[in-house]
Motif scaffolding. Sequence first.
Motif, short mmCIF file in Angstrom:
data_model
loop_
_atom_site.label_atom_id
_atom_site.label_comp_id
_atom_site.label_asym_id
_atom_site.label_seq_id
_atom_site.Cartn_x
_atom_site.Cartn_y
_atom_site.Cartn_z
N GLY A 15 31.54 34.42 30.78
CA GLY A 15 32.43 35.56 30.72
C GLY A 15 33.38 35.62 31.90
N TYR A 16 34.65 35.87 31.62
CA TYR A 16 35.67 35.93 32.67
C TYR A 16 36.16 37.37 32.87
CZ TYR A 16 40.15 35.16 35.04
OH TYR A 16 41.20 35.23 35.90
N ARG A 17 36.88 37.94 31.90
CA ARG A 17 37.35 39.31 32.02
C ARG A 17 37.84 39.79 30.67
NH1 ARG A 17 43.06 40.17 33.14
NH2 ARG A 17 44.25 38.23 33.01
N SER A 18 38.21 41.06 30.62
CA SER A 18 38.71 41.66 29.38
C SER A 18 40.19 41.95 29.51
CB SER A 18 37.95 42.95 29.05
OG SER A 18 38.09 43.88 30.10
N LEU A 19 40.87 41.99 28.37
CA LEU A 19 42.30 42.29 28.31
C LEU A 19 42.53 43.50 27.41
CD1 LEU A 19 43.81 38.72 27.72
CD2 LEU A 19 43.71 39.96 29.88
N GLY A 20 43.61 44.21 27.68
CA GLY A 20 44.07 45.26 26.77
C GLY A 20 43.38 46.59 26.89
N VAL A 42 43.96 56.49 38.77
CA VAL A 42 42.63 55.94 38.47
C VAL A 42 42.26 56.36 37.05
CG1 VAL A 42 40.21 55.83 39.14
CG2 VAL A 42 41.98 56.10 40.89
N THR A 43 41.93 55.38 36.20
CA THR A 43 41.49 55.66 34.83
C THR A 43 40.17 54.94 34.57
OG1 THR A 43 42.72 53.77 33.95
CG2 THR A 43 43.85 55.89 34.00
N ALA A 44 39.37 55.51 33.70
CA ALA A 44 38.07 54.94 33.34
C ALA A 44 38.21 54.10 32.08
CB ALA A 44 37.04 56.05 33.14
N VAL A 45 37.52 52.96 32.07
CA VAL A 45 37.45 52.10 30.87
C VAL A 45 36.00 51.63 30.74
CG1 VAL A 45 39.84 51.33 30.71
CG2 VAL A 45 38.33 50.20 32.30
N GLY A 46 35.22 52.36 29.97
CA GLY A 46 33.83 51.96 29.77
C GLY A 46 33.01 52.12 31.02
N LYS A 47 32.46 51.03 31.54
CA LYS A 47 31.57 51.07 32.70
C LYS A 47 32.30 50.84 34.02
CE LYS A 47 27.80 49.32 29.82
NZ LYS A 47 26.80 48.28 29.62
N SER A 48 33.61 50.66 33.98
CA SER A 48 34.40 50.44 35.19
C SER A 48 35.58 51.39 35.19
CB SER A 48 34.90 48.98 35.27
OG SER A 48 33.84 48.07 35.17
N VAL A 628 33.94 43.90 16.80
CA VAL A 628 33.87 45.09 15.95
C VAL A 628 33.81 46.35 16.82
CG1 VAL A 628 32.46 46.32 14.25
CG2 VAL A 628 32.77 43.84 14.07
N ASP A 629 34.64 47.34 16.49
CA ASP A 629 34.66 48.64 17.17
C ASP A 629 34.86 48.49 18.68
OD1 ASP A 629 34.24 49.91 14.75
OD2 ASP A 629 32.07 49.91 14.95
N ASP A 630 35.69 47.57 19.09
CA ASP A 630 35.97 47.36 20.51
C ASP A 630 37.46 47.17 20.67
OD1 ASP A 630 35.98 46.64 23.23
OD2 ASP A 630 33.96 45.80 23.04
N LEU A 631 38.05 47.91 21.60
CA LEU A 631 39.51 47.87 21.79
C LEU A 631 39.94 46.69 22.64
CD1 LEU A 631 40.29 51.64 22.49
CD2 LEU A 631 40.34 50.42 20.33
N ALA A 632 39.05 46.07 23.36
CA ALA A 632 39.42 45.03 24.31
C ALA A 632 39.38 43.65 23.67
CB ALA A 632 38.49 45.06 25.53
N ILE A 633 40.08 42.72 24.30
CA ILE A 633 40.00 41.29 23.99
C ILE A 633 39.33 40.62 25.18
CG2 ILE A 633 41.32 39.18 23.58
CD1 ILE A 633 43.45 40.91 22.25
N MET A 660 26.06 39.08 27.78
CA MET A 660 26.87 40.27 28.03
C MET A 660 28.34 39.93 27.90
SD MET A 660 24.64 42.62 28.69
CE MET A 660 25.55 43.93 29.48
N LEU A 661 29.11 40.89 27.39
CA LEU A 661 30.54 40.69 27.29
C LEU A 661 31.16 40.66 28.67
CD1 LEU A 661 31.39 43.08 24.32
CD2 LEU A 661 31.39 40.59 24.29
N PRO A 662 32.19 39.86 28.89
CA PRO A 662 32.81 39.79 30.22
C PRO A 662 33.45 41.11 30.62
CG PRO A 662 34.10 38.59 28.60
CD PRO A 662 32.81 38.93 27.95
N GLY A 663 33.42 41.37 31.91
CA GLY A 663 33.97 42.62 32.41
C GLY A 663 33.04 43.79 32.27
N VAL A 664 31.81 43.56 31.76
CA VAL A 664 30.85 44.64 31.54
C VAL A 664 29.71 44.56 32.54
CG1 VAL A 664 29.23 45.63 29.90
CG2 VAL A 664 31.45 44.80 29.12
N ALA A 665 29.08 43.37 32.68
CA ALA A 665 27.96 43.21 33.58
C ALA A 665 28.44 43.08 35.02
CB ALA A 665 27.15 41.98 33.19
#
Length: 896
Positions: A15-20, A42-48, A628-633, A660-665
Motif C-alpha cells: 500500500g502506498y496512498r489514496s487519491l481523490g 484542516v479537513t477530516a477524511v476517514g481515519k486521518s 465498493v462504497d469507497d470514494l477514494a482511489i 489493509m487499504l493504503p492510507g488507512v493503517a
Amino acid sequence: MAAEKGGRGSVLFTGYRSLGMYSNHIPHVVRYHKKHKEFYLVTAVGKSFLTYNVNRLGQVAVSNALPENISCLAADRMLVFASHGNLLKAFARNKEVVHTYKGHDAEIHLVLPFGDHVISVDTNNTVIVWDVQSQEEYLQLNFDKSSFDISAIMHPSTYMNKVLVGSQQGSLQLWNVKSNKLLFSFPGWKMGVTVLQQAPAVDVVAVGLTSGKIVIHNIKFDETLMTFQQDWGPITAISFRTDGHPIMAAGSPIGHIGLWDLEEKKLMSQMRGAHSTAIAGLTYVHGEPLLITNGADNAIRVWMFDGPGGQGRLLRFRLGHSAPPTFIRHHGQDGQHILSAGQDGAMHSFSTVHDRYSKSLGHGSVDKAKAKKVGLRCKSLRLPPVVSFASETARQSDWDGIIACHQRKLFCTTWNFVRSTMGTHKLKPPNLIKNKTKDIHATAVEITSCGNFVVIGLSAGNVDVYNIQSGIHRGCYGKERAHDGAIRGVVVDGLNQMTITAGSDKLIKFWKFKSKQLMHTVDITVSPTSILLHRESGMLAVALDDFTIHVFDIETCKLVRRFPGHNGKINDMTYSPDGRWLMTASMDCTIKVWDFPSGCLIDCFLLDSPAVSLTMSPTGDYLATAHVDDLAIYLWSNKSLFSLISLRPLPSNYEPIAVMLPGVADEVEDTEDVLEVEDASEDMMEYESPEKLGEQLVTLSLLPESRWKNLLNLDVIKRRNKPKEPPKLPKSAPFFIPTLPGLVPRFGSEAPDESPQSKILNLGVLEQKSAFCVQLEESLEHKNYDIPLKTIKDLGPSAIETEIRNLAPEGGGSVEVMQSFLKMIGRMLETKLDFDLAQAYLALFLKIHLRFISSEAILLEEISTLSASLEETWLHMQTLFNQSLCVLNYMKSALL
C-alpha cells in the motif's frame, strides 16, 4: 484436502496512498499561523485529517492514521484535536499524536479548545474539561439527557472561563468552568439548537435551530436582536464576515447557502447548489472576503465576494467523487493521470504526482448549451453515470480523445481531456435514431491507438464504428448485427487491422477492422463477462460468467492459457506493461496476479471490500484500485521495481490473509504491517555467491572474449598481422622513457648501461623461471591454485601462450610444473568457476604439449583423471540444457 493458509499479504504490491479524498461530513477547521502569516484549512477524511493552505488550497500535510474514523475535529493555535470513539487525541505539526485524553465512556461528538484547556462532550451528556499539557481531567459535568441533551457548545468572546451550551430541547446554559457554576439559563425557542456561533459584536451570539430559524441573541441582556428564517431545513453552519460588511452566511442540509444582510435584516442573496450534500462547515476568513465551505460530497470550495450584489464566485476548489467511482483507467503512457468515472455521473482525472494536477471533467449533460447557462443545477439535464470508457492521447490536442457509454443510454459521449469538458458529439447508430425503445443501450466502447476511430457495442448485438473527429458513422460489423446477444466487450489491435467482439451468445468473433469481414469465430461454453487486450503482445483475456479466465492469442485465434479464476464475479482486469502478468479483481474481495509464461498464480491478497475496477500504470510502478462504497482511489507500489522478489507458484486452494487499504493503517504504530513485511522477507531469495552456484551450475568469467577465445588460433592471427617490412626505429627520442612490452605498461631502466655489451652468452638468464612457473611449483605443495590462476587471468593472449609453452622442460619448466598446471585446471572444473577459461587454457596446453604428455606416465595419469572430471561436467551441463529447452517449449506451446 485442506486449503493452504496464506501466511503473508501481497508479494508484489504494498500500500502506498489514496487519491481523490478531500473532505467528509465533519466540519472543517481554519487555523492562522503567526510565523507563516497564513491561514490553514484542516479537513477530516476517514481515519486521518488533511491540512491545506488557504491561499492556493494546496495540501501541505497528512496526519498519521487513527485506529477508527474521526468523529470530531477542532484546533487551536498550536494543536489539532481529533476524537475517535471515546478517546480524544492532540496532534502536533499536523501529523504526530502528542497527547491522548482518556476518560469518556461514550463516543465524543463535540470538542472545544479553551485556552490551556480543551472541552469534550460525549453522547452520554458528559462534559470533561482537560488540561492540555498534563492530560489530566480538570472538571467533569454530567447533564440529564432527557431535559438537556447537549447539541452545541461555544466560548463567548471576552467571557472569561465561560462556555455557552445548547441543547436539543432548545434551552441554553451559560457555565463558569473554573468555579463549576451555572450562571444563567436561557429558555430558548422550543426548537433544538444545532449551531452556536459568536458574532463580531461582543455579547451577541447566532443560534441556529432545527426549524431553519436563525436567532441573533444578546446573551448579556437575554434579548433577541433579530431572527431569520431559511426554508431548506435545519441550520448546519453559520459564519460572519469580518472585513467590514455585515453579512452572515448560513448552511443547509441540501447544499444551499443563504447570505443575510444584518443591517437591512433581510436575505441578500442565495448560493444554491454550493455542494451536492449538506453544508458541513463554512468559515469566513478573518479580515478577507473569502468563504470556505466543505461537505460530505468530498469537496472543498473557496468563494470570493468581490462582485456587485454580494454574490460569491468560486475562486478555487478541491473536488473528488461524491459517490463511489466505478471505472478507472490510466490515461497516457507516463502513468501520471488516472481517469475515473463515478456513480455521481462525473468524470475526474487524478494525478499520481501532485494534487495540483488533478482536475474534474464535469458531468455529462443532455444539452450542453442549456446546461452551461443554468450551471447543471437542474439534475434533469444530467446524464446517468458512466459505466465504461476508453481514452487515447495520440490526437487529444486536436479533438476529443475519450469515449464513454452511460448507464442505460443508447448514445455514447465524447470527452476532451485537454479542455477538461464533455465533447461535442453524441454517437448513435443512424438506423436507431428514430427507435424510441429504451431497451437498447451501449454496453462496450473502444478507441483505436491512432485516436481517430471509436467502436461501440450495443445490448442488441450491434457493433458500430465512428470517426471521433467528425462523429460520422463509418459502418457496422455483420449484416444486421455482430452477435445475437448483448455485446460484452470490444477491442481493436494496435495496428487497426483486427477488431474482436465478445457477446452473450458465447461467441468471440475476429473481424477485419477496415473491410468489416468476419475472419474467425471461437465458440466458448460460457458467456463472457468482459474482455481485455494487451495490444503489444496480442494476448486477449476473456473473463467468463463461471469466474474463470481464458487467454487467446489473436494472431492464431487459439486458446493459450486457462486460469481457474475466482469465487465470485470478475469485476475488472488489467495487464502489466510488459504483458507478463494479468491482474484480476473479483467480488470475492481478492486481487490475483497470473503469470502468462508459467501459467500460474503468483500473487493473491484479500481486501476488506471488493475492488470494482483496477488499472496498472504503463510504467509499471503503481496498481490503482477502486472499491465498493469507497470514494477514494488507492495506489499500490510494485515492490519488484525496488527490491528482490521471489515469485513462486501458489496452489489453487491458497487462502490469502486480509491486507489493509493504503492510507488507512498507521505505518509507525501498526505492528501487523511490520510482521507482514518480515514474513514477506522470509520468502525472498537469498543471494548466492558463485561458489554456492557451483554446486548446481557452472559460472563463466567476466573477462572479455579477446582474452581467451582466440588462444587456439593465435599463430594464425600473428601470421596475418605480421607487417610486410620490419618496423623502423625512430632516430632519436630523448624526451621519452623506454617501456617494456606487455598489457601493463612498465618503464625500462632509467640509467643506460654504459659498459660495453659482452659477446659471451649468459646461460643463467635462459634458465630463469617466470613468476607463473614459480607459483605453480609452490601450489603443488600447498594445493592452493588461486594465486597462479589470478596471475594467468591478468595476462594477454600472447603472454598466456608464452607461459604455457615454457612449462615444458625445453622451455625452462619441468614435468612437475606441467602436472601442477593440470591440477589447476582440474580444480577449476571441480569448483565450476571460470568454466570458459578452463576450457581455453586446457585446449591450448594440449595443442602445444600433446606429444610430450604421451611420453610421461605422471602426466598421462593426470590427464585421465582430468578427462573423467570434464566428461562429468559436460554431462551435467547437457542435462541442464535439456531441462531449459523443455521449459521453453512448454511456455511456447498452446495449452489445449
